[in-house]
Scaffold this active site. Structure first.
Site, PDB file in Angstrom:
ATOM      1  CE  LYS A   1      -4.594   0.023   1.807  1.00  0.00           C
ATOM      2  NZ  LYS A   1      -5.576  -0.235   2.871  1.00  0.00           N
TER       3      LYS A   1
ATOM      4  NE  ARG B   1     -22.136  -6.696   2.380  1.00  0.00           N
ATOM      5  CZ  ARG B   1     -20.947  -6.699   1.806  1.00  0.00           C
ATOM      6  NH1 ARG B   1     -19.928  -7.233   2.432  1.00  0.00           N
ATOM      7  NH2 ARG B   1     -20.793  -6.219   0.607  1.00  0.00           N
TER       8      ARG B   1
ATOM      9  CD  GLU C   1     -19.430  -5.549   7.442  1.00  0.00           C
ATOM     10  OE1 GLU C   1     -19.413  -6.575   6.709  1.00  0.00           O
ATOM     11  OE2 GLU C   1     -18.620  -4.614   7.306  1.00  0.00           O
TER      12      GLU C   1
HETATM   13  C1  LIG Z   1     -18.947  -4.278   3.931  1.00  0.00           C
HETATM   14  C2  LIG Z   1     -17.824  -3.312   4.171  1.00  0.00           C
HETATM   15  N1  LIG Z   1     -17.261  -3.257   5.397  1.00  0.00           N
HETATM   16  C3  LIG Z   1     -16.262  -2.388   5.623  1.00  0.00           C
HETATM   17  C4  LIG Z   1     -15.805  -1.566   4.649  1.00  0.00           C
HETATM   18  C5  LIG Z   1     -14.751  -0.521   4.922  1.00  0.00           C
HETATM   19  N2  LIG Z   1     -13.516  -0.772   4.186  1.00  0.00           N
HETATM   20  C6  LIG Z   1     -13.207  -0.101   3.065  1.00  0.00           C
HETATM   21  S1  LIG Z   1     -11.755  -0.542   2.419  1.00  0.00           S
HETATM   22  C7  LIG Z   1     -11.511  -1.664   3.630  1.00  0.00           C
HETATM   23  C8  LIG Z   1     -10.256  -2.465   3.632  1.00  0.00           C
HETATM   24  C9  LIG Z   1     -10.140  -3.296   2.433  1.00  0.00           C
HETATM   25  O1  LIG Z   1      -8.941  -4.003   2.501  1.00  0.00           O
HETATM   26  P1  LIG Z   1      -8.420  -4.747   1.219  1.00  0.00           P
HETATM   27  O2  LIG Z   1      -9.548  -5.449   0.564  1.00  0.00           O
HETATM   28  O3  LIG Z   1      -7.264  -5.580   1.619  1.00  0.00           O
HETATM   29  O4  LIG Z   1      -7.982  -3.579   0.270  1.00  0.00           O
HETATM   30  P2  LIG Z   1      -6.720  -2.601   0.420  1.00  0.00           P
HETATM   31  O5  LIG Z   1      -7.257  -1.320   0.994  1.00  0.00           O
HETATM   32  O6  LIG Z   1      -5.728  -3.246   1.326  1.00  0.00           O
HETATM   33  O7  LIG Z   1      -6.227  -2.442  -0.939  1.00  0.00           O
HETATM   34  C10 LIG Z   1     -12.549  -1.660   4.546  1.00  0.00           C
HETATM   35  C11 LIG Z   1     -12.612  -2.480   5.755  1.00  0.00           C
HETATM   36  C12 LIG Z   1     -16.434  -1.650   3.398  1.00  0.00           C
HETATM   37  N3  LIG Z   1     -16.068  -0.863   2.385  1.00  0.00           N
HETATM   38  N4  LIG Z   1     -17.417  -2.537   3.189  1.00  0.00           N
END
Ligand SMILES: Cc1ncc(C[n+]2csc(CCOP(=O)(O)OP(=O)(O)O)c2C)c(N)n1
Length: 646
Positions: A290, A408, A380
């Site tokens: 990242k 969800r 969730e």
């Molecule tokens: C259902 C849901 N829960 C929580 C989130 C908040 N959220 C947005 S990005 C993220 C992290 C995603 O991590 P990853 O898939 O590894 O992507 P990265 O940011 O590391 O590229 C979270 C928890 C969301 N978008 N949707």
């Protein structure tokens, strides 16, 4: 006159991916450099998500170079990492409007571009979405169309992602899943899957097999129509390794490839070309970082650089506006500190968050009481059922979920918590219009979706003191399911560490007396209504203001008083008009035979795009200015003056 030197010489030649595909492969690294610079230049001055998009620059370029987009379907998971994709697909010139009111959405959106194949913002939908597209293509006889899901290791922790893998693997569908593994969610990724992905990345067996597989894959383009036979050989090579070490994805009948360096664009292009020609469900595991390519983000905390706000791109200093006078804290922080205070006194209290410890400030408890605060991953549904399980044993879980993500877990709330009347406290963060994240993140529906569930208490504080008191009340014995919702951002009290006091469940309070009209508000929006009421009083209107505090049970004594006294009533809430507090008030009026002119202010029955909360309250017609106008419309412009003279 000489033409000015272009800032991004190659990028500026690319309007659409078809332009990118005209370039030579040896130019792609330069495209990546320029794309990265473009993102840094813009996000540093405009804000938005940052680290994730930098981490997938090479992947984005390679995908659009190899696949025939938009005919081939790229499905981004969550979509916060799709800035590079947007810039390469016709939106570079308007990218400065990203996340700004009436500008580009911060997430892929079907109505914005044909390259945005699937609207997103919530996580873990990409595999299911791409699978649906792949199956539809097959049914339509489109043999040459490719469907690719790009999902992060954080998003992969969700049950929904595994449900789709299970389906796709079983069905043998032609599709590619790219698992973009950077070991991070917003906060560090958690759980056994994360350990597994790390093991696989460092495993000698897999690295050996990987080499064998690439050797085979190298031949595939030469074989062309014999791709199927080659694929079988690849599969056998991997399977022989499985005897030594099982592979989770292989056991779900995906062919697993990788891990590969997700920052080597040349290699990615070769690998993607090879995989494109292999039939069946495939997963490519890429390792990325990242914030890649921006030194301060690489060196700093990925959580901070997930969405850092504005920053000085030369120094990497994040720009913080220091207010002249003390400001009220964010509701999130009041929650975070108050749960620790409560948990110090009540050993039964535990905290649960599905992957949002920094966002909801449960990280304060995770630090203070690591054994009693749980980040369960982007899960969730599980967060709610896990809380229910703890509640059966007498614990009092505070399960903190953003209002829109709680959608969800609706069945878990109904079936696991409410039906069993368990004392789980749902703290719904980001209730109401969430701002720049837009419609995927607005929390407009929670009063409505919780209000119809038996046993559920539905409350919303107007300020920090009420939040603390509701949290205190919710953990008292035998409260049953109890929800407390509050918005993103600051409250109104600088002195917010008030002593805890119980609030009688189902009681509102009178904020101000008046005679012309009653305004009933719920939650923080009541403060904005109060500003409007101040303005109205200056014009001679006499407006009573009630802070309802509970949508359910609704304060019937208070409503008898209101309908006994007033013929004009306004309800105001940062929530959908349908089914919220105003609807509850109308139901009460009808049930008790009152008749009054009730105007409900809130979000109309339509989707609200992104913008600042202030812009959106105004657009939706429930800010202080709109309240003044509504009161005047109901009472007549000069009513205030008349009542002042009388
Ligand atoms: C259902 C849901 N829960 C929580 C989130 C908040 N959220 C947005 S990005 C993220 C992290 C995603 O991590 P990853 O898939 O590894 O992507 P990265 O940011 O590391 O590229 C979270 C928890 C969301 N978008 N949707």
């Amino acid at each position: 006159m000489d033409k000015p030197t272009p800032t991004y010489p190659l990028l500026e030649q690319i309007v659409l991916p078809s332009d990118l595909r005209q370039l030579n492969e040896d130019q792609l690294q330069q495209v990546c450099t320029e794309l990265r610079d473009f993102i840094i230049d813009l996000v540093s001055v405009k804000g938005g998500h940052f680290g994730a998009s930098l981490g997938v620059v090479e992947l984005t370029v390679a995908l659009h170079y190899v696949f025939n987009t938009p005919y081939d379907q790229l499905v981004w998971d969550v979509g916060h990492q799709a800035y590079g994709h947007k810039i390469l697909t016709g939106r570079r010139e308007v990218f400065h409007t990203n996340r700004i009111h009436k500008g580009l959405s911060g997430f892929p959106k079907r109505s914005e571009s044909e390259y945005d194949t699937f609207g997103v913002g919530h996580s873990s939908t990409s595999i299911g979405g791409a699978l649906g597209m792949a199956v539809a293509s097959k049914l339509k006889g489109e043999k040459d169309r490719h469907c690719v899901a790009i999902i992060g290791d954080g998003a992969m922790t969700a049950g929904q992602a595994f449900e789709a893998l299970n389906h796709a693997g079983g069905a043998g569908t032609d599709m590619l899943v790219i698992l973009n593994d950077n070991c991070m969610s917003i906060d560090p990724n958690v759980g056994a899957l994360k350990e597994y992905l790390t093991d696989i990345t460092t495993s000698h067996t897999y690295n050996k097999v990987k080499d064998d597989v690439w050797n085979l894959l190298g031949k595939i383009s030469k074989f062309g129509p014999n791709a199927q036979a080659i694929a079988q050989k690849v599969e056998n090579a991997v399977k022989s390794a499985l005897l030594k070490q099982s592979n989770l994805f292989e056991s779900l009948q995906f062919r697993y490839f990788g891990p590969v360096d997700g920052h080597d664009v040349d290699h990615l292009v070769k690998v993607l070309r090879d995989l494109r020609d292999i039939p069946g469900p495939k997963i490519l595991h890429t390792i990325t970082k990242k914030g890649k390519g921006y030194a301060p983000a690489e060196a700093g905390s990925p959580t901070v650089w997930h969405a850092p706000g504005l920053f000085n791109k030369e120094t990497g200093e994040i720009i913080k506006v220091v207010p002249k006078s003390p400001q009220p804290p964010k509701y999130q922080d009041v929650f975070g500190h108050s749960i620790v205070e409560l948990a110090e006194k009540n050993p039964k209290i535990v905290g649960v968050t599905p992957a949002m410890p920094s966002g909801c400030s449960l990280n304060i408890m995770m630090k203070a009481m690591p054994d009693r605060a749980f980040d369960v991953g982007i899960a969730e549904q599980h967060a709610v059922t896990f809380s229910a399980g703890m509640a059966t044993q007498g614990m009092v879980p505070f399960c903190n979920i953003y209002s829109s993500f709680m959608q969800r877990a609706y069945d878990q709330v109904v079936h696991d918590v409410a039906l069993q009347n368990l004392n789980v406290v749902f703290c719904l963060d980001r209730g109401g219009l969430a701002g720049a994240d837009g419609p995927t993140h607005h929390g407009n529906f929670d009063f409505a979706y919780f209000r119809c569930i038996p046993n559920m208490v539905v409350s919303a504080p107007m300020n920090e003191e009420e939040l603390r008191n509701l949290m205190y009340t919710a953990q008292l014995p035998d409260q049953g399911p109890f929800s407390i919702r509050y918005p993103r951002g600051e409250g109104v009290m600088t002195e917010w560490k008030t002593p805890f006091k119980a609030i009688k469940v189902g009681t509102g309070r009178k904020v101000r007396s008046g005679t012309d009209i009653a305004v009933l508000s719920i939650g923080h929006i009541g403060n904005i209504a109060a500003k409007g009421i101040d303005a109205l009083e200056k014009e001679g209107f006499s407006v009573a203001h009630y802070d309802m505090r509970f949508v359910k049970p609704i304060d019937e004594m208070l409503l008898h008083e209101v309908f006994g006294k007033f013929k004009h009533v306004i309800t105001i809430e940062d929530h959908a008009i349908m089914g919220g507090m105003g609807s509850a008030v109308l139901e009460f009026m009808g049930d008790h035979g009152y008749s009054a002119h009730v105007k409900r202010m809130g979000v109309a029955d339509k989707w609200i795009e992104h913008g600042t909360q202030k812009e959106l309250y105004a657009e939706c017609g429930y800010d202080d200015v709109a309240l003044v106008a509504a009161v005047k419309e109901m009472l007549g412009e000069n009513k205030g003056i008349k009542s002042a003279i009388a």
